[in-house]
Design an enzyme around this catalytic site. Structure first.
Site, mmCIF file in Angstrom:
data_model
loop_
_atom_site.group_PDB
_atom_site.id
_atom_site.type_symbol
_atom_site.label_atom_id
_atom_site.label_comp_id
_atom_site.label_asym_id
_atom_site.label_seq_id
_atom_site.Cartn_x
_atom_site.Cartn_y
_atom_site.Cartn_z
ATOM 1 C CE LYS A 75 -4.590 -2.510 2.054
ATOM 2 N NZ LYS A 75 -5.264 -1.098 3.530
ATOM 3 C CG ASP A 111 -8.433 0.903 3.937
ATOM 4 O OD1 ASP A 111 -9.085 -0.295 2.936
ATOM 5 O OD2 ASP A 111 -6.907 0.525 3.283
ATOM 6 N N GLY A 135 -3.707 -0.542 18.455
ATOM 7 C CA GLY A 135 -2.670 -0.551 17.618
ATOM 8 C C GLY A 135 -1.999 0.633 16.985
ATOM 9 N N GLY A 137 -0.292 0.780 13.600
ATOM 10 C CA GLY A 137 -0.039 0.505 12.248
ATOM 11 C C GLY A 137 0.031 1.164 11.008
ATOM 12 C CG ASN A 159 1.336 -0.333 19.034
ATOM 13 O OD1 ASN A 159 0.497 -0.698 18.625
ATOM 14 N ND2 ASN A 159 2.609 -0.381 18.267
ATOM 15 N NE ARG A 160 4.029 -6.179 19.918
ATOM 16 C CZ ARG A 160 4.019 -7.758 18.750
ATOM 17 N NH1 ARG A 160 3.804 -8.437 19.648
ATOM 18 N NH2 ARG A 160 4.047 -6.743 17.179
ATOM 19 C CD GLU A 163 9.661 6.207 19.544
ATOM 20 O OE1 GLU A 163 9.208 6.878 21.250
ATOM 21 O OE2 GLU A 163 9.734 6.965 19.415
ATOM 22 N N GLY A 255 -14.774 -5.843 10.638
ATOM 23 C CA GLY A 255 -14.697 -5.326 9.749
ATOM 24 C C GLY A 255 -14.771 -6.052 8.247
HETATM 25 P P1 NAP Z 1 0.533 -3.784 10.151
HETATM 26 O O1 NAP Z 1 1.005 -1.747 10.082
HETATM 27 O O2 NAP Z 1 1.288 -4.611 10.323
HETATM 28 O O3 NAP Z 1 0.053 -2.828 12.188
HETATM 29 C C1 NAP Z 1 -0.184 -4.408 12.703
HETATM 30 C C2 NAP Z 1 -0.344 -3.937 14.588
HETATM 31 O O4 NAP Z 1 -0.698 -4.310 15.331
HETATM 32 C C3 NAP Z 1 0.814 -2.918 14.967
HETATM 33 O O5 NAP Z 1 0.142 -1.745 15.519
HETATM 34 C C4 NAP Z 1 1.277 -4.832 15.779
HETATM 35 O O6 NAP Z 1 2.846 -3.436 17.221
HETATM 36 C C5 NAP Z 1 0.140 -4.968 16.648
HETATM 37 N N1 NAP Z 1 0.794 -5.940 16.915
HETATM 38 C C6 NAP Z 1 0.795 -7.149 15.677
HETATM 39 N N2 NAP Z 1 0.010 -8.494 16.217
HETATM 40 C C7 NAP Z 1 0.516 -7.698 17.577
HETATM 41 C C8 NAP Z 1 -0.041 -9.342 18.790
HETATM 42 N N3 NAP Z 1 0.941 -10.135 19.014
HETATM 43 N N4 NAP Z 1 0.274 -8.521 20.318
HETATM 44 C C9 NAP Z 1 0.391 -6.981 19.782
HETATM 45 N N5 NAP Z 1 0.507 -6.013 18.803
HETATM 46 C C10 NAP Z 1 0.042 -7.245 18.096
HETATM 47 O O7 NAP Z 1 -1.211 -4.040 9.778
HETATM 48 P P2 NAP Z 1 -1.958 -3.208 9.543
HETATM 49 O O8 NAP Z 1 -2.170 -3.036 8.158
HETATM 50 O O9 NAP Z 1 -2.262 -2.380 10.892
HETATM 51 O O10 NAP Z 1 -3.698 -3.880 9.531
HETATM 52 C C11 NAP Z 1 -4.188 -4.766 10.544
HETATM 53 C C12 NAP Z 1 -5.101 -5.523 11.141
HETATM 54 O O11 NAP Z 1 -6.108 -4.492 10.067
HETATM 55 C C13 NAP Z 1 -5.381 -6.983 10.304
HETATM 56 O O12 NAP Z 1 -6.010 -8.010 10.610
HETATM 57 C C14 NAP Z 1 -6.049 -6.230 8.455
HETATM 58 O O13 NAP Z 1 -6.793 -7.567 8.122
HETATM 59 C C15 NAP Z 1 -6.961 -5.364 9.940
HETATM 60 N N6 NAP Z 1 -7.460 -4.451 8.415
HETATM 61 C C16 NAP Z 1 -8.980 -4.178 7.914
HETATM 62 C C17 NAP Z 1 -9.429 -3.548 7.299
HETATM 63 C C18 NAP Z 1 -10.717 -3.801 6.391
HETATM 64 O O14 NAP Z 1 -11.338 -3.557 5.291
HETATM 65 N N7 NAP Z 1 -12.172 -5.058 7.274
HETATM 66 C C19 NAP Z 1 -8.546 -2.840 6.350
HETATM 67 C C20 NAP Z 1 -7.322 -3.312 6.657
HETATM 68 C C21 NAP Z 1 -6.714 -3.577 7.543
HETATM 69 P P3 NAP Z 1 3.949 -3.217 17.141
HETATM 70 O O15 NAP Z 1 3.457 -1.944 16.602
HETATM 71 O O16 NAP Z 1 3.938 -3.281 18.399
HETATM 72 O O17 NAP Z 1 4.391 -4.096 15.934
#
Ligand code: NAP
Length: 293
Positions: A75, A111, A135, A137, A159-160, A163, A255
């Site tokens: 993205k 989104d 979160g 991310g 967030n975990r 920072e 979602g």
């Molecule tokens: P990303 O950028 O990789 O961010 C992941 C986030 O999750 C980070 O804040 C990470 O924390 C946290 N995380 C992951 N594993 C963890 C764990 N075991 N314990 C604690 N925190 C954890 O991912 P993203 O693109 O934001 O996507 C995240 C979710 O949103 C996905 O499930 C995706 O399917 C969903 N999503 C849904 C839609 C929809 O249309 N419904 C659209 C977009 C995304 P750290 O910073 O500490 O690593």
């Protein structure tokens, strides 16, 4: 064959680039909308390897594709290969929809408007709201920008990695021009002001299939502070987070509608046509069928 499903010399192609792409629900959304509107359009997924992202974007334009969706992990990576980027997508730092321009694609982010449409339909108003985002991310970034833009009273990023939350809060405040967002380490949630009730938005991968028994926070006391919970996860349709919100007396949403509306907004950008409520309902049903729910 029904109009809109027959492939012929006039068929326009839209597609999804990402890696992996096999799990996508987007073909169910777009092919249903095309069929419902009698559009000669077909939507297909394209798995793209990391070193081929530029070739894929330029190749899609050269092949006269009508539009392209972009999913994880590309993205942000596609952005240098676009002719233009919509200001909202630039602010979020991620593009999920490419629309044809004169000499290349223009990048949009649907989104965030998708989540906003879903919230409006669910009767959730962000104005003045205390928003808790789990979160920090890519998805959290879009949600935090949305909350700031729509006038949330305060935005707490839990967030975990604290920072990352701090960095995101600073960016959101910079974009909003006010101090709306602040960061907290995940384990500090008991320090949230006790008199407040929150709209909580779960944006992490925790609880996603196949680890459906997990939730980022398991403590019942936390969920009693949540009046409404959104989990951006849609597989499973009922996440542990949602069950805990409901147990605490709150309303919970998954979602799926965000996914539906990000697709509908992309379809409207590509075709210049509006999707009505009946067509949206039909696409939602086909999406759920494809997921087996
Ligand atoms: P990303 O950028 O990789 O961010 C992941 C986030 O999750 C980070 O804040 C990470 O924390 C946290 N995380 C992951 N594993 C963890 C764990 N075991 N314990 C604690 N925190 C954890 O991912 P993203 O693109 O934001 O996507 C995240 C979710 O949103 C996905 O499930 C995706 O399917 C969903 N999503 C849904 C839609 C929809 O249309 N419904 C659209 C977009 C995304 P750290 O910073 O500490 O690593």
């Amino acid at each position: 064959m029904e109009k809109g499903t027959e492939i012929d010399g006039y068929t326009r192609i839209c597609g999804l680039i990402g890696n992996p792409v096999e799990h996508t629900m987007s073909p169910a959304i777009h092919n249903t909308l095309a069929r419902e509107q009698g559009m000669n359009l077909a939507y297909v997924p394209f798995r793209v390897s990391p070193e081929q992202v530029e070739a894929a974007v330029r190749g899609a334009f050269a092949l006269n594709l009508l539009g392209v969706n972009v999913t994880v992990p590309y993205k942000s990576q596609v952005m240098p290969f676009l002719e233009e980027i919509d200001p909202l997508a630039r602010q979020i730092g991620a593009v999920n929809t490419l629309v044809r321009g004169e000499r290349g694609f223009k990048g949009y982010n649907t989104d965030m408007p998708g989540l906003y449409r879903a919230m409006c339909e669910d009767g959730v108003d962000l104005r003045g709201e205390s928003v808790l985002i789990l979160g920090a991310g890519g998805a959290a970034r879009a949600v935090a920008m949305l909350a700031a833009q729509k006038g949330a009273g305060e935005i707490v990023l839990l967030n975990r990695t604290e920072e990352k939350a701090r960095k995101l809060a600073a960016e959101v405040n910079g974009a909003a021009g006010r101090n709306a967002a602040r960061a907290m380490a995940l384990g500090d949630y008991p320090k949230l002001p006790s008199q407040k009730q929150f709209l909580a938005i779960q944006t992490t991968n925790v609880g996603m299939f196949p680890k459906t028994e997990e939730s980022l926070i398991e403590d019942d006391a936390f969920y009693r502070r949540v009046h409404t919970g959104y989990d951006l996860i849609f597989n499973p349709a009922q996440t542990k987070f949602m069950s805990l919100v409901e147990k605490g007396g709150g309303r919970a949403f998954n979602g799926l509608k965000m996914l539906l509306y990000q697709g509908i907004i992309a379809y409207e950008l590509w075709t210049g046509r509006q999707v009505d409520g009946r067509q949206a309902e039909k696409a939602y049903g086909e999406m759920k069928n494809a997921m087996g729910i």
